[in-house]
Structure formats: structure tokens, C-alpha cells
Scaffold this motif. Structure first.
Motif, PDB file in Angstrom:
ATOM      1  N   LEU A   1       0.727  -1.122   0.197  1.00  0.00           N
ATOM      2  CA  LEU A   1       0.076  -0.009  -0.118  1.00  0.00           C
ATOM      3  C   LEU A   1       0.866   1.137  -0.013  1.00  0.00           C
ATOM      4  N   ALA A   2       1.886   1.404   0.971  1.00  0.00           N
ATOM      5  CA  ALA A   2       2.789   2.391   0.907  1.00  0.00           C
ATOM      6  C   ALA A   2       3.446   2.568  -0.455  1.00  0.00           C
TER       7      ALA A   2
ATOM      8  N   HIS B   1      -9.843  -7.032   1.799  1.00  0.00           N
ATOM      9  CA  HIS B   1      -8.921  -7.927   2.084  1.00  0.00           C
ATOM     10  C   HIS B   1      -7.598  -7.446   2.535  1.00  0.00           C
ATOM     11  N   VAL B   2      -7.308  -6.241   1.766  1.00  0.00           N
ATOM     12  CA  VAL B   2      -6.106  -5.611   1.999  1.00  0.00           C
ATOM     13  C   VAL B   2      -6.212  -4.626   3.193  1.00  0.00           C
TER      14      VAL B   2
ATOM     15  N   SER C   1      -2.638  -1.890   9.863  1.00  0.00           N
ATOM     16  CA  SER C   1      -3.049  -1.400  10.820  1.00  0.00           C
ATOM     17  C   SER C   1      -4.112  -0.376  10.847  1.00  0.00           C
ATOM     18  N   GLY C   2      -4.646   0.158  11.785  1.00  0.00           N
ATOM     19  CA  GLY C   2      -5.689   1.070  11.880  1.00  0.00           C
ATOM     20  C   GLY C   2      -5.265   2.373  11.302  1.00  0.00           C
ATOM     21  N   HIS C   3      -3.933   2.705  11.733  1.00  0.00           N
ATOM     22  CA  HIS C   3      -3.281   3.866  11.486  1.00  0.00           C
ATOM     23  C   HIS C   3      -3.091   4.093   9.784  1.00  0.00           C
ATOM     24  N   SER C   4      -2.623   2.859   9.082  1.00  0.00           N
ATOM     25  CA  SER C   4      -2.619   2.836   7.611  1.00  0.00           C
ATOM     26  C   SER C   4      -3.885   2.729   7.234  1.00  0.00           C
ATOM     27  N   LYS C   5      -4.777   2.391   7.688  1.00  0.00           N
ATOM     28  CA  LYS C   5      -6.220   2.543   7.051  1.00  0.00           C
ATOM     29  C   LYS C   5      -6.544   3.805   6.993  1.00  0.00           C
TER      30      LYS C   5
END
Length: 219
Positions: free
Chosen positions: A105-106, A176-177, A182-186
């Protein structure tokens, strides 16, 4: 007069997963090899390629695509991913191991920033992305004359479908991703778009778009 030619390393032409298997099996490489793995896969594809190919000379188109792919490959490797194959004007990349979806994702978030910045240097390469995560099969396809070790399964098919409907410089991913980060990344990267039912699939897929509000750092 004899001339010497530099021998290019095989790593430049084959995915690292394929090289690892060749090292492991050698001449006894099993033709029916298929290994189940938990991976996050990323497809990229250029929008408007047909129009681009019609308007510009082949060498110009080739140079633009090559520049776009070079940017993508550099970021994929920086975030610990592997390029499984090039698909004309796009590619298939795989991320495995700890933090696989976070890194994928990053990486894509970074590319959504980098690619538009380079667009004015050559021909416009407007790229879309599809991301999915889950159990996939890495399998050997082909016959004794030509083998390819590649990703097989619904996870990869869905990622390719997402890539196919993504707008220029847009990245779409599945729930699914999102469940694998993490919640932070979401909060940082994900915007919910809604359910999407693809032809041939019985259940709708919850789609998310990758936001690029913040910088991404390899790690």
C-alpha cells in the motif's frame, strides 16, 4: 577478431522467486510445482495506450513505457516487493512476509505521487493500480519448451479486475487488503468507495481507493 560481450546476470530477466526455485531444484525442476502462499499482489496498467500508440512513434512510446516501468520497479524493490512479470505497459508485483499489505500500500501510494511528476518529461503514462491480498498459488505454467512461474488464483484475478477499472493515477484495493493493515494505515491511505460486483463472481467486493495525503516511506 574476436569480441568480448558482457554476460548479463539472470536476475535481470527472471523474478527472484523463479531464481530461488531454480537454485533449489536445478535440473529436477518439477513441471507441476504449485505452492500456496499468503501474498499481496499489485497489478498496474497504463490507461489510453491504444491512443498513445496511434499518435506517437513506436520508439517514443517504448521510451515512455520503459521510464514508467523503471519508476515502478524501483519503488517495488524499495518496499520489499518482487516484480513477477511485465505485462506490456504494466506489471504484476508480489509482496510477501511480515507487513506485506502495509508495504504494498505504501509503495502504490508513493507511485501515485511519483508517476504524475514524471509525466511531463516523456509521453503521458497514466497508470492505474489494483491491489488484493490472500492465499494464492505460485505455479509453473507452460510445457517443456517454455515455462513460467507465476501467480494463479482468484486473489490475482480480482486484483487484475480492479486494475482494469481504475482511473488514471487511481489505485483500487479490496477489503482483504484493508483487513491486513493497521488502523493507522487504514486512516492514512484508505477511502471506502462501496461494493462492486464483477461479472462471473457471486459476491460483491468492497472497494477502497488509495489516498495519497501523506508521504510513504520504505520499511
Amino acid at each position: 577478431m574476436s569480441s568480448s560481450h558482457a554476460i548479463l546476470p539472470v536476475e535481470m530477466f527472471l523474478p527472484r522467486e523463479t531464481i530461488a526455485l531454480i537454485d533449489q531444484y536445478g535440473a529436477k525442476f518439477p513441471h507441476d510445482l504449485a505452492l500456496e502462499q499468503d501474498m499481496t499482489v499489485v497489478f498496474s496498467d497504463m490507461r489510453g495506450f491504444t491512443e498513445l500508440a496511434e499518435l506517437y512513434e513506436p520508439q517514443e512510446v517504448y521510451a515512455a513505457i520503459n521510464a514508467s516501468l523503471a519508476i515502478q520497479v524501483k519503488s517495488i524493490h524499495a518496499f520489499g516487493g518482487s516484480v513477477n512479470k511485465f505485462l506490456g505497459d504494466g506489471l504484476l508485483a508480489c509482496f510477501a512476509g511480515e507487513g506485506k499489505s502495509e508495504r504494498a500500500l505504501a509503495c502504490v501510494a508513493e507511485l501515485l505521487k511519483l508517476l504524475p511528476e514524471h509525466e511531463g518529461l516523456l509521453l503521458p503514462c497514466k497508470v492505474g493500480f489494483g491491489i488484493n491480498s490472500g492465499k494464492i498459488l505460485f505455479g509453473v505454467l507452460g510445457d517443456e519448451d517454455r515455462w513460467e512461474y507465476t501467480v494463479v488464483g482468484d486473489v490475482a484475478n480480482t486484483a487484475a479486475r480492479l486494475c482494469g477499472i481504475a482511473l488514471p493515477f487511481q489505485a483500487l484495493m479490496t477489503e482483504h487488503v484493508v483487513a491486513d493493515i493497521s488502523g493507522h494505515s487504514k486512516d492514512r491511505y484508505c477511502s471506502f468507495l462501496g461494493p462492486q460486483l464483477f461479472k462471473g463472481k457471486k459476491k460483491a467486493v468492497d472497494l477502497y481507493e488509495v489516498r495519497t495525503d501523506s508521504g510513504a516511506e520504505p520499511g
